[in-house]
Write an enzyme that holds these catalytic residues in place. Structure first.
Site, PDB file in Angstrom:
ATOM      1  N   LYS A  46       0.842  -1.203   0.000  1.00 45.48           N
ATOM      2  CA  LYS A  46       0.000   0.000   0.000  1.00 45.48           C
ATOM      3  C   LYS A  46       0.877   1.253   0.000  1.00 45.48           C
ATOM      4  O   LYS A  46       2.084   1.188   0.242  1.00 45.48           O
ATOM      5  CB  LYS A  46      -0.922  -0.013   1.223  1.00 45.48           C
ATOM      6  CG  LYS A  46      -0.198   0.005   2.557  1.00 45.48           C
ATOM      7  CD  LYS A  46      -1.162  -0.132   3.720  1.00 45.48           C
ATOM      8  CE  LYS A  46      -0.410  -0.117   5.048  1.00 45.48           C
ATOM      9  NZ  LYS A  46      -1.319  -0.211   6.200  1.00 45.48           N
ATOM     10  N   TYR A 280      15.568  30.601   7.981  1.00 51.21           N
ATOM     11  CA  TYR A 280      14.402  31.379   8.395  1.00 51.21           C
ATOM     12  C   TYR A 280      14.399  31.581   9.909  1.00 51.21           C
ATOM     13  O   TYR A 280      14.633  30.648  10.681  1.00 51.21           O
ATOM     14  CB  TYR A 280      13.119  30.662   7.994  1.00 51.21           C
ATOM     15  CG  TYR A 280      12.775  30.770   6.526  1.00 51.21           C
ATOM     16  CD1 TYR A 280      12.494  31.996   5.939  1.00 51.21           C
ATOM     17  CD2 TYR A 280      12.724  29.631   5.727  1.00 51.21           C
ATOM     18  CE1 TYR A 280      12.169  32.092   4.596  1.00 51.21           C
ATOM     19  CE2 TYR A 280      12.397  29.711   4.379  1.00 51.21           C
ATOM     20  CZ  TYR A 280      12.126  30.946   3.819  1.00 51.21           C
ATOM     21  OH  TYR A 280      11.809  31.044   2.493  1.00 51.21           O
TER      22      TYR A 280
END
Length: 396
Positions: A46, A280
């Site tokens: 999956k 940042y």
């Protein structure tokens, strides 16, 4: 007319290279299948084979002898079917949404029926088609996620006609704590599963996930469906958030081989002075003159923002700490410990590999390997290889 990228050009243009060892995947499947034989071993593929590419990974498991493949959604099964041979069987763990039953039957895909409503819908289609339809039937034995509840199971047993329309291939359940061998919940779920099976006509059964395949023969039943262990993660160690131990002590306990390496390209190297801020928010401040390198991957590529100012990359045996915040497309490293000129534009550093396991990265992110693995995005150049006896064969 422009020419398409060559493999070399794709590798060079990408911010990083994700190398997937198909031979290691086959080894992991075979190791589990051999150990639990004669129980059949399925493969859980999956989420695009846990992010590694189901169209390449599932055929590798098939080559190792796998014929049973589990996905989560019907769409995944339909997409994967062309890459497998006709004797392979695809199962849909989440069952079916109303209105998709006919498509599932037409494609020859087997749903896992998780509720009385799903059972009724599948049986109704069988009635319309005038034949029994194959499916798996799941019971909730303690996870409270999917599967028939005790009350639904009682109601199902009362409806003989409903049961007669379905060809139940396996009765299944799922272990909530299979990766914790000493957890008493495992034994309770096993007891519930055994009691439920005793109330049904004799049916093949499946309970063991990756962790369950290491709990002993009583958990094996007729089919096991390992997932994370196939992809190189020891299920008993995936939640280890302790400090890193010596590298020689990191070897998996259960003959499970790592299946991937991840490297990233340097896009800039610079010297900064004491007091310079990095990234940042300026969350890292240089405490002296230092050399830093920026690499071309970030949180959009599965290297989560939680790695900011912790975690590392490697160049050879040298650890290169992450400094500053992780950005969407870049991460900055402290490379002061490397001789000047060692790293330059285009150099590769290791993010997952011999020096740092996937589990290590997950721990630094305060998460589990599953989350990192399935988040590795499609911006990497993906290289599939067969590594045997120290040699490497590359496939497109």
């Amino acid at each position: 007319m422009s020419l398409p990228f060559s493999q070399d050009e794709r590798d060079l243009a990408a911010g990083g290279i994700l190398t997937i060892d198909l031979a290691a995947l086959r080894h992991n499947y075979s190791a589990i299948a051999t150990r639990i034989a004669p129980t059949r071993t399925a493969a859980v593929v999956k989420a695009d084979a846990y992010g590694l590419g189901a169209s390449r990974v599932a055929p590798a498991f098939y080559e190792a002898g796998c014929r049973d493949f589990f996905v989560a959604h019907l769409g995944e099964a339909v997409a994967l079917k062309p890459f497998l041979k006709p004797d392979a069987t695809l199962y849909v763990l989440n069952g079916l949404q109303p209105g998709t039953e006919a498509a599932c039957a037409r494609e020859g895909i087997l749903p896992v029926l998780n509720s009385l409503e799903q059972v009724e819908n599948w049986a109704a289609l069988a009635t319309r088609l005038g034949k029994k339809l194959p499916a798996l039937l799941q019971f909730d034995t303690g996870m409270s996620r999917l599967g028939l509840s005790a009350k639904e199971f009682d109601r199902l047993l009362e409806n003989v006609t409903l049961l007669s329309r379905i060809d139940i291939k396996f009765a299944i359940s799922h272990l909530a704590n299979g990766d914790e061998p000493g957890n008493a919940v495992n034994a309770r779920q096993l007891a519930k599963m055994t009691a439920l099976l005793a109330r049904l006509p004799k049916l093949p059964a499946a309970l063991a996930n990756s962790g369950g395949t290491f709990l002993g023969k009583t958990y094996y039943f007729d089919l096991a469906r390992p997932g994370i262990a196939l992809y190189g993660i020891d299920p008993e160690r995936q939640h280890d958030f302790s400090d890193k131990v010596a590298h020689e002590n990191k070897k998996p306990k259960h003959s499970i081989l790592p299946v991937l390496t991840l490297s990233a390209r340097v896009i800039q190297v610079r010297d900064v002075d004491k007091g310079a801020t990095v990234g940042y928010g300026g969350t890292y401040v240089a405490n002296g003159p230092m050399r830093i390198a920026t690499i071309a991957v970030g949180y959009a590529d599965g290297l989560f923002r939680s790695l900011s100012n912790k975690g590392a990359a490697f160049f050879g045996d040298t650890r290169l700490p992450i400094i500053g915040r992780v950005s969407m497309d870049s991460i900055t490293l402290d490379v002061t410990s490397l001789p000047e000129g060692t790293l330059k534009l285009g150099s590769l550093v290791e993010l997952i590999g011999p020096h740092q396991r996937l589990e290590d990265v997950a721990r630094d992110c305060d998460t589990i390997p599953y989350e990192i693995l399935t988040a590795l995005g499609n911006r990497y150049a993906r290289v599939y290889v067969y590594v045997n006896g120290g040699g490497t064969s590359t496939t497109a």
